[in-house]
Structures are given as structure tokens and as C-alpha cells.
Design a protein around this motif. Structure first.
Motif, PDB file in Angstrom:
ATOM      1  N   CYS A 162       3.653  -4.952 -44.515  1.00 37.68           N
ATOM      2  CA  CYS A 162       3.792  -3.908 -43.501  1.00 37.68           C
ATOM      3  C   CYS A 162       5.153  -3.216 -43.543  1.00 37.68           C
ATOM      4  O   CYS A 162       5.996  -3.412 -42.649  1.00 37.68           O
ATOM      5  N   LEU A 202       3.149  -5.744 -31.665  1.00 40.75           N
ATOM      6  CA  LEU A 202       2.219  -6.002 -32.771  1.00 40.75           C
ATOM      7  C   LEU A 202       2.200  -7.483 -33.141  1.00 40.75           C
ATOM      8  O   LEU A 202       1.152  -8.052 -33.433  1.00 40.75           O
ATOM      9  N   LYS A 241      -7.428   0.013 -38.009  1.00 38.84           N
ATOM     10  CA  LYS A 241      -6.274  -0.241 -37.128  1.00 38.84           C
ATOM     11  C   LYS A 241      -4.941   0.218 -37.748  1.00 38.84           C
ATOM     12  O   LYS A 241      -4.052   0.691 -37.046  1.00 38.84           O
ATOM     13  N   LEU A 273       3.649 -10.372 -37.936  1.00 36.66           N
ATOM     14  CA  LEU A 273       4.538  -9.741 -38.915  1.00 36.66           C
ATOM     15  C   LEU A 273       5.602 -10.687 -39.468  1.00 36.66           C
ATOM     16  O   LEU A 273       6.200 -10.410 -40.499  1.00 36.66           O
TER      17      LEU A 273
HETATM   18  S1  SF4 Z   1      -1.879  -2.565 -37.470  1.00 38.35           S
HETATM   19 FE1  SF4 Z   1      -1.809  -2.621 -39.711  1.00 38.35          FE
HETATM   20  S2  SF4 Z   1       0.068  -1.472 -40.254  1.00 38.35           S
HETATM   21 FE2  SF4 Z   1       0.205  -1.989 -38.058  1.00 38.35          FE
HETATM   22  S3  SF4 Z   1       1.362  -3.902 -38.005  1.00 38.35           S
HETATM   23 FE3  SF4 Z   1      -0.833  -4.457 -37.986  1.00 38.35          FE
HETATM   24  S4  SF4 Z   1      -1.360  -4.781 -40.153  1.00 38.35           S
HETATM   25 FE4  SF4 Z   1       0.618  -3.654 -40.118  1.00 38.35          FE
END
Ligand code: SF4
Length: 325
Positions: free
Chosen positions: A242, A267, A294, A222
Motif C-alpha cells: 500500500c 484503515l 475498495k 497496514l
Molecule cells: S483499501 Fe486498499 S489501498 Fe486502501 S489501505 Fe486498504 S488495501 Fe490499501
């Protein structure tokens, strides 16, 4: 530590409130959001941090950033004070009233260092904004010497076939261009399927078993979008692609504590598998058998934490992203 040492180019979100509730909006903007706008002191803080991180220009987006002209001028003055260039302001043209008043705004924007407007041109916006406003704003830009970055000319003819004096629903487009028009739009636009866009397209997406999604889990990284990040009106860093996650930019510059931002960290470091483990073990999340990928699972867990449990989690902000979907 969650840390950012360098940013190249991104945008600031001056407000999430918008005149429209477009079905492709990954930020879930709508008229329901509180009437909050980036303050000059917040803008000063953001611009000075961005400069320290090596970013010397930004674009401005929202919501609809030109809903309040006096407020945007104050943000632009902060940009000038901090020697931050404005690449363009994104707008949906809904604020167009008449040529005289709009030209006065455009001239004021130019005086404040804005030389380009990115003007939205697509059937999603046309569900709320009549096309005559878009055309009239482009004309006013041409008369005042404001550059136009049309986003996207590809849709001009589709929209211009309709009566430009009123908005047109997606059903009208489907009647005119065929049953798969909404799906075609997604491909032609190159949509980011997050927020309301995910909700719109989820019924058309292929489902996968929960276990398979976990098996394919990879870090979501991220923090790596240094070319198209956003910082919002609350001073939060919003990761590229995101929305609905955030960490205060000033904390990220110094190194944010992973224990404070556990969802973001799970994440960033482990991916959806890490987040699912956390959500199940610590918050009692019960997974379904299948999800549309996902990000659908990610949203289902985030909605559960924010909307169902009502938790005030520092990395799942702003709450409006979930509330006003
Ligand atoms: S799963 Fe999808 S929405 Fe969640 S952080 Fe990863 S890319 Fe972003």
C-alpha cells in the motif's frame, strides 16, 4: 498506538525518480519526480533502527536506484557501517551505456557488498527500455560474477520476438499477441493493483456499489507486512502493498500517535469503512455510486484530500505518489 516491534525483511527505496513511467508501477515512479536520493545520514538512521527491530538485511528498490552510482555507493557504505546485508538491487537496465563503464560500476557494487541484481524483464518496462540493454547488462553481470535475479523470465520470449534495438509500445504487443494481452499480463505478473497499476487496470475491473464496499469493510492491517515492507528516502515506513501511506519509521518504533495519523489509523483499525466515514464527516468527501473495489474508493478519497483539497496530511506521503500518477 501505531507501533512496530519487529521487522524481518524488506526493502529501502533510495529514490522515487525513474527513467521510465511504467503502467504497472504501484509506486507511481516516473522521470517527473524531484531529483532526490537517500542521504548517507538518513541511510545510517534507517539501518540502525532496522537492526534494533531485528531486520539484518534489505533489498534496494526505487524508482531506478542505479540512476546515480555515487549516491548508491554512499548508501551501501552506510549499510556496511551498520552490518546490514544487501539481498539485491532492483534495476531496469536503462543506465546501461557500454560494457566498460557498466563493468566498472558492477565491480564497485560488488566491493560494496552487492552480489545480486534483480533485473526487470517484462513488456511494461520494454515500453521504455530497449531489450538489448537488458541482455547487455546480464552479459556484463556474468563477466563480473554478479548474480542475476531475472524478474521475470516468463516474459523473455514475448519481448525477444520484437526488434531489441528499440522500445515497444503496449499497442505493438496487443497487435502481436491479441486484444486481451494487457489483462493477461496482469495475471502472469501477479500485479499489486495500487498506484499507476490501479489506474491502468481500473477500466477492466468489476464495479461494486459504494454501500456494498462499506458493508464488506475489514481492517487493512497496514503494519502487519513484516516480510516485505519498505522504508523510503525520507525515513518513512511504507506499508507492504500500500504505497502512498507513510509514517516515520522512528516514530513507529516508539509508538506513533493515532490522532496524528488518523487516515492510516482508520484503515489499520476499521478498514475502508472507517476511512470513508472520516473523509465524509471531516473533509466533505462526496462518494460516487460505484467503485472498482475498495482500493479504488481508497484512492479516490486520497486523491480528493491531497490533490483537490491540497491538504498536507502526514500519513498521505509522499505527495508525488498522487501527483505523478
Ligand atoms: S483499501 Fe486498499 S489501498 Fe486502501 S489501505 Fe486498504 S488495501 Fe490499501
Amino acid at each position: 498506538m501505531l507501533k512496530i516491534v519487529h521487522l524481518v525483511s524488506g526493502g529501502i527505496i533510495t529514490n522515487y525518480k525513474c527513467s521510465s513511467k511504467c503502467r504497472h508501477c504501484s509506486y507511481s515512479s516516473s522521470p517527473k519526480w524531484p531529483d532526490e536520493y537517500m542521504t548517507p545520514s538518513m541511510a545510517d538512521e534507517i539501518f540502525s533502527v532496522l537492526k534494533r527491530l531485528g531486520c539484518y538485511s534489505v533489498h534496494i528498490g526505487g524508482g531506478e536506484p542505479l540512476l546515480k552510482h555515487d549516491k548508491i555507493l554512499a548508501v551501501l557504505e552506510a549499510a556496511q557501517r551498520n552490518n546490514i546485508g544487501i539481498e539485491y538491487i532492483e534495476t531496469n537496465s536503462s543506465w546501461y551505456k557500454d560494457e566498460t563503464s557498466v563493468m566498472a560500476v558492477l565491480k564497485e557494487l560488488k566491493k560494496h557488498g552487492v552480489h545480486t541484481l534483480l533485473i526487470s524483464i517484462d513488456p511494461y518496462h520494454n515500453e521504455y527500455i530497449p531489450f538489448w540493454k537488458v541482455k547487455a547488462l546480464i552479459r556484463a553481470c556474468s563477466k563480473t560474477g554478479m548474480n542475476v535475479f531475472p524478474w521475470l523470465m516468463e516474459f523473455w520470449d514475448d519481448i525477444d520476438t520484437m526488434d531489441d534495438r528499440k522500445p515497444h509500445s503496449m499497442d505493438e504487443y496487443i497487435q502481436l499477441y491479441g486484444r486481451d494481452y494487457l489483462l493477461q499480463l496482469y495475471k502472469r505478473y501477479g500485479l499489486n493493483l495500487k498506484g499507476r497499476a490501479l489506474k491502468t487496470y481500473k477500466p477492466m475491473m468489476k464495479e461494486q456499489p459504494f454501500e456494498q464496499i462499506l458493508k464488506e469493510s475489514k481492517p487493512c492491517k497496514l503494519l502487519s507486512g513484516i516480510y516485505h515492507f519498505h522504508v523510503d528516502l525520507y525515513g518513512n515506513f511504507v506499508p507492504q502493498s500500500c504505497p502512498g501511506f507513510s509514517i516515520p519509521l522512528r516514530e513507529l518504533m516508539q509508538g506513533a500517535d493515532p490522532n496524528k495519523y488518523r487516515i492510516f489509523y482508520s484503515l489499520e483499525s476499521a478498514g475502508i469503512g472507517g476511512f470513508a466515514e472520516l473523509a465524509m464527516k471531516e473533509y466533505g468527501y462526496k462518494p460516487k455510486a460505484r467503485y472498482a473495489g475498495k482500493c479504488d474508493l481508497c484512492y479516490d478519497m486520497r486523491n480528493y484530500l491531497v490533490l483537490e483539497l491540497g491538504l498536507d496530511l502526514p500519513d498521505l506521503k509522499p505527495e508525488g505518489h498522487y501527483k505523478y500518477l
